[in-house]
Enzyme design. Structure first.
Site, PDB file in Angstrom:
ATOM      1  N   ASP A  51      21.612  -7.732 -28.265  1.00 21.79           N
ATOM      2  CA  ASP A  51      20.422  -7.803 -29.120  1.00 21.79           C
ATOM      3  C   ASP A  51      19.130  -7.660 -28.306  1.00 21.79           C
ATOM      4  OD1 ASP A  51      18.934  -8.146 -31.396  1.00 21.79           O
ATOM      5  OD2 ASP A  51      19.113 -10.325 -31.416  1.00 21.79           O
ATOM      6  N   ASN A  61      23.984  -2.989 -40.225  1.00 23.38           N
ATOM      7  CA  ASN A  61      23.097  -2.064 -39.512  1.00 23.38           C
ATOM      8  C   ASN A  61      22.863  -0.733 -40.237  1.00 23.38           C
ATOM      9  OD1 ASN A  61      24.125  -3.125 -36.174  1.00 23.38           O
ATOM     10  ND2 ASN A  61      22.349  -3.749 -37.370  1.00 23.38           N
TER      11      ASN A  61
HETATM   12  C1  FPP Z   1      20.532  -4.843 -31.538  1.00 19.08           C
HETATM   13  O1  FPP Z   1      19.196  -4.727 -31.076  1.00 19.08           O
HETATM   14  C2  FPP Z   1      21.279  -3.678 -31.140  1.00 19.08           C
HETATM   15  C3  FPP Z   1      21.936  -2.815 -31.983  1.00 19.08           C
HETATM   16  C4  FPP Z   1      21.926  -2.978 -33.452  1.00 19.08           C
HETATM   17  C5  FPP Z   1      22.639  -1.641 -31.474  1.00 19.08           C
HETATM   18  C6  FPP Z   1      23.387  -1.854 -30.188  1.00 19.08           C
HETATM   19  C7  FPP Z   1      23.755  -0.527 -29.670  1.00 19.08           C
HETATM   20  C8  FPP Z   1      23.813  -0.186 -28.388  1.00 19.08           C
HETATM   21  C9  FPP Z   1      23.630  -1.134 -27.259  1.00 19.08           C
HETATM   22  C10 FPP Z   1      24.065   1.217 -27.980  1.00 19.08           C
HETATM   23  C11 FPP Z   1      25.276   1.887 -28.541  1.00 19.08           C
HETATM   24  C12 FPP Z   1      26.525   1.249 -28.173  1.00 19.08           C
HETATM   25  C13 FPP Z   1      27.517   1.817 -27.499  1.00 19.08           C
HETATM   26  C14 FPP Z   1      28.802   1.066 -27.352  1.00 19.08           C
HETATM   27  C15 FPP Z   1      27.413   3.135 -26.869  1.00 19.08           C
HETATM   28  P1  FPP Z   1      18.034  -4.589 -32.129  1.00 19.08           P
HETATM   29  O2  FPP Z   1      17.790  -3.154 -32.391  1.00 19.08           O
HETATM   30  O3  FPP Z   1      18.343  -5.408 -33.344  1.00 19.08           O
HETATM   31  O4  FPP Z   1      16.838  -5.217 -31.345  1.00 19.08           O
HETATM   32  P2  FPP Z   1      15.589  -5.973 -31.969  1.00 19.08           P
HETATM   33  O5  FPP Z   1      16.115  -7.243 -32.571  1.00 19.08           O
HETATM   34  O6  FPP Z   1      14.723  -6.210 -30.773  1.00 19.08           O
HETATM   35  O7  FPP Z   1      14.968  -5.052 -32.973  1.00 19.08           O
END
Ligand code: FPP
Length: 234
Positions: free
Chosen positions: A15, A63
């Site tokens: 996250d 998501n």
């Molecule tokens: C949460 O951060 C992250 C996600 C919803 C996506 C995670 C994806 C990756 C790390 C990359 C793809 C994965 C692989 C396995 C190649 P957020 O966007 O909710 O962060 P925020 O809370 O700061 O907005």
């Protein structure tokens, strides 16, 4: 860390990618890109530190609500990383995808199925990636399967046990979940491994996922080792 108790199965909620990008005036997908690079490094760190299995929360059932451009960006990162995941599989790593990937593009589904099948006998380490995963959806799926057995006369409700439910979860071939790490300052489970986390330890950290380092992982493992798990006993 020789004498320390090492968690066998670590769950990581990746996250803070969006905030990391925003802080730098970059598009959110740059945060995911950096986050994906850290995901790859974390697999090696877990192995080096003696962890046996790691589950990464990459995409939740919730998501899909994100802007199409962001979802597409994450899917493209996944396409890029499939190559790396395949390479990891060559080093005796078993890849398990948890979640319902039937909504994903055909090419991604086919590649992920192939990687899982090809790596299913590997026993050096398990990388489990949660994609279109939700803990509640996973439980609904398990309940439906048991319901079907009951409807077919193959099971009676009294025979339903925790073990029987465990066997119907995506994690059935993994060691029990010992530790959940959530960076980014949020302190919640967000539908991640809700059944499996019943007795897990939690380590919440302020670092944003793209800034997560091996030191942060070591800190979380030290926290785990210092805790006294009683499983309801004394
Ligand atoms: C949460 O951060 C992250 C996600 C919803 C996506 C995670 C994806 C990756 C790390 C990359 C793809 C994965 C692989 C396995 C190649 P957020 O966007 O909710 O962060 P925020 O809370 O700061 O907005």
């Amino acid at each position: 860390m020789e004498d320390k108790i090492i968690p066998q199965h670590v769950g990581i909620i990746m996250d803070g990618n969006g905030r990391w990008a925003k802080k730098r005036g970059l598009p959110r997908n740059m945060g995911h890109k950096q986050g994906a690079a850290v995901f790859k490094k974390t697999i090696s760190w877990c192995r080096e530190l003696g962890v046996k299995c790691a589950t990464f929360y990459a995409f939740s059932t919730e998501n899909w609500k994100r802007p199409a451009e962001e979802v597409e960006g994450i899917m493209n990162l996944l396409r890029q990383y499939i190559k790396d995941i395949r390479e990891a599989a060559r080093e005796n790593v078993r890849i398990i995808i948890i979640g319902d990937i039937s909504r994903f593009a055909e090419d991604i589904q086919a590649d992920l199925e192939e990687i899982q099948n090809d790596s299913c006998a590997n026993d050096g380490f398990i990388v489990s990636i949660a994609l279109n995963y939700g803990g509640r959806a996973e439980l609904v799926k398990a309940m439906r399967e048991l319901g079907e057995l009951i409807a077919a006369g193959a099971l009676v409700p009294d025979d339903i046990t925790e073990e029987l439910i465990d066997k119907r979860l995506y994690t059935s071939e993994m060691p029990p979940l010992d530790l959940v790490i959530r960076p980014s300052g949020e302190q919640r489970l967000s539908n991640f491994l809700i059944w499996q986390a019943a007795y897990a330890e939690f380590v919440f950290m302020d670092v944003l996922w793209p800034d997560f380092t091996k030191k942060d992982l070591e800190y979380a493992l030290e926290q785990f080792a210092s805790r006294n798990r009683r499983y309801g006993g004394i």
